[in-house]
Scaffold this active site. Sequence first.
Site, mmCIF file in Angstrom:
data_model
loop_
_atom_site.group_PDB
_atom_site.id
_atom_site.type_symbol
_atom_site.label_atom_id
_atom_site.label_comp_id
_atom_site.label_asym_id
_atom_site.label_seq_id
_atom_site.Cartn_x
_atom_site.Cartn_y
_atom_site.Cartn_z
ATOM 1 N N GLU A 152 -14.995 66.726 -34.691
ATOM 2 C CA GLU A 152 -16.062 67.574 -35.247
ATOM 3 C C GLU A 152 -16.578 68.538 -34.190
ATOM 4 O O GLU A 152 -16.804 69.723 -34.452
ATOM 5 C CB GLU A 152 -17.226 66.697 -35.742
ATOM 6 N N CYS B 182 -20.040 60.805 -35.548
ATOM 7 C CA CYS B 182 -20.825 59.996 -34.610
ATOM 8 C C CYS B 182 -22.171 60.684 -34.353
ATOM 9 O O CYS B 182 -22.382 61.849 -34.707
ATOM 10 C CB CYS B 182 -20.058 59.789 -33.304
ATOM 11 N N ASN C 119 -9.653 65.183 -32.376
ATOM 12 C CA ASN C 119 -10.213 64.517 -31.198
ATOM 13 C C ASN C 119 -9.215 64.576 -30.044
ATOM 14 O O ASN C 119 -7.989 64.560 -30.242
ATOM 15 C CB ASN C 119 -10.685 63.086 -31.490
HETATM 16 N N1 THU Z 1 -13.997 60.169 -33.176
HETATM 17 C C1 THU Z 1 -14.010 61.432 -33.736
HETATM 18 O O1 THU Z 1 -13.272 62.324 -33.321
HETATM 19 N N2 THU Z 1 -14.867 61.645 -34.762
HETATM 20 C C2 THU Z 1 -15.615 60.691 -35.373
HETATM 21 O O2 THU Z 1 -16.301 60.988 -36.343
HETATM 22 C C3 THU Z 1 -15.579 59.307 -34.875
HETATM 23 C C4 THU Z 1 -14.868 59.108 -33.595
HETATM 24 C C5 THU Z 1 -13.014 59.895 -32.118
HETATM 25 C C6 THU Z 1 -13.532 59.662 -30.748
HETATM 26 C C7 THU Z 1 -12.394 58.865 -30.140
HETATM 27 O O3 THU Z 1 -11.366 59.753 -29.697
HETATM 28 C C8 THU Z 1 -11.841 58.057 -31.298
HETATM 29 O O4 THU Z 1 -12.269 58.744 -32.461
HETATM 30 C C9 THU Z 1 -12.308 56.624 -31.337
HETATM 31 O O5 THU Z 1 -13.683 56.534 -31.272
#
Ligand code: THU
Length: 145
Positions: free
Chosen positions: A65, A99, A52
């Site tokens: 993802e 998400c 992320n």
């Molecule tokens: N996030 C992801 O990268 N993948 C997920 O499955 C859930 C959330 C990230 C988005 C943000 O940078 C941080 O996690 C908190 O929501």
Amino acid sequence: MNVQDMNISERTIKDMIEKAEAARSFAYTPYSNFKVGAALLTACGDIVTGCNIENAAYSPGNCAERTAVFKAVSEGKKDFSAIAIVAGKDEIRDYTSPCGMCRQVLREFVNPESFYVIMAKNISDYKVMTLEELFPMSFGPDNLK
Ligand code: THU
């Protein structure tokens, strides 16, 4: 779902989880400190990773993802079998599922019934669900035909 139905070896699953853990170390998360790593398995056996990437303006941030999917598609790979996800603040304590937006992006490229989402705490502790189980009655490319 039955993990036995998944046509992916234990060794590949472990490899995916290790690669997701390595990608997680690159997560750019100055705002949430919630670090996520993903490893996407392509039909030909390649593994494409993502982390992320947050942003000071918040909305432009991208999940691990989607980073993996967009990297793969931009390299000409768009047949996927499974994705492994690892996440947590300092340590990885829980199973993290994708998400809603990431579920929709994955859905564009896969058959939800036979695409596996591996939510891992470590290489020997993980939960597997199909995308269909996580995202039933989804809207996809066929709806626009
Ligand atoms: N996030 C992801 O990268 N993948 C997920 O499955 C859930 C959330 C990230 C988005 C943000 O940078 C941080 O996690 C908190 O929501």
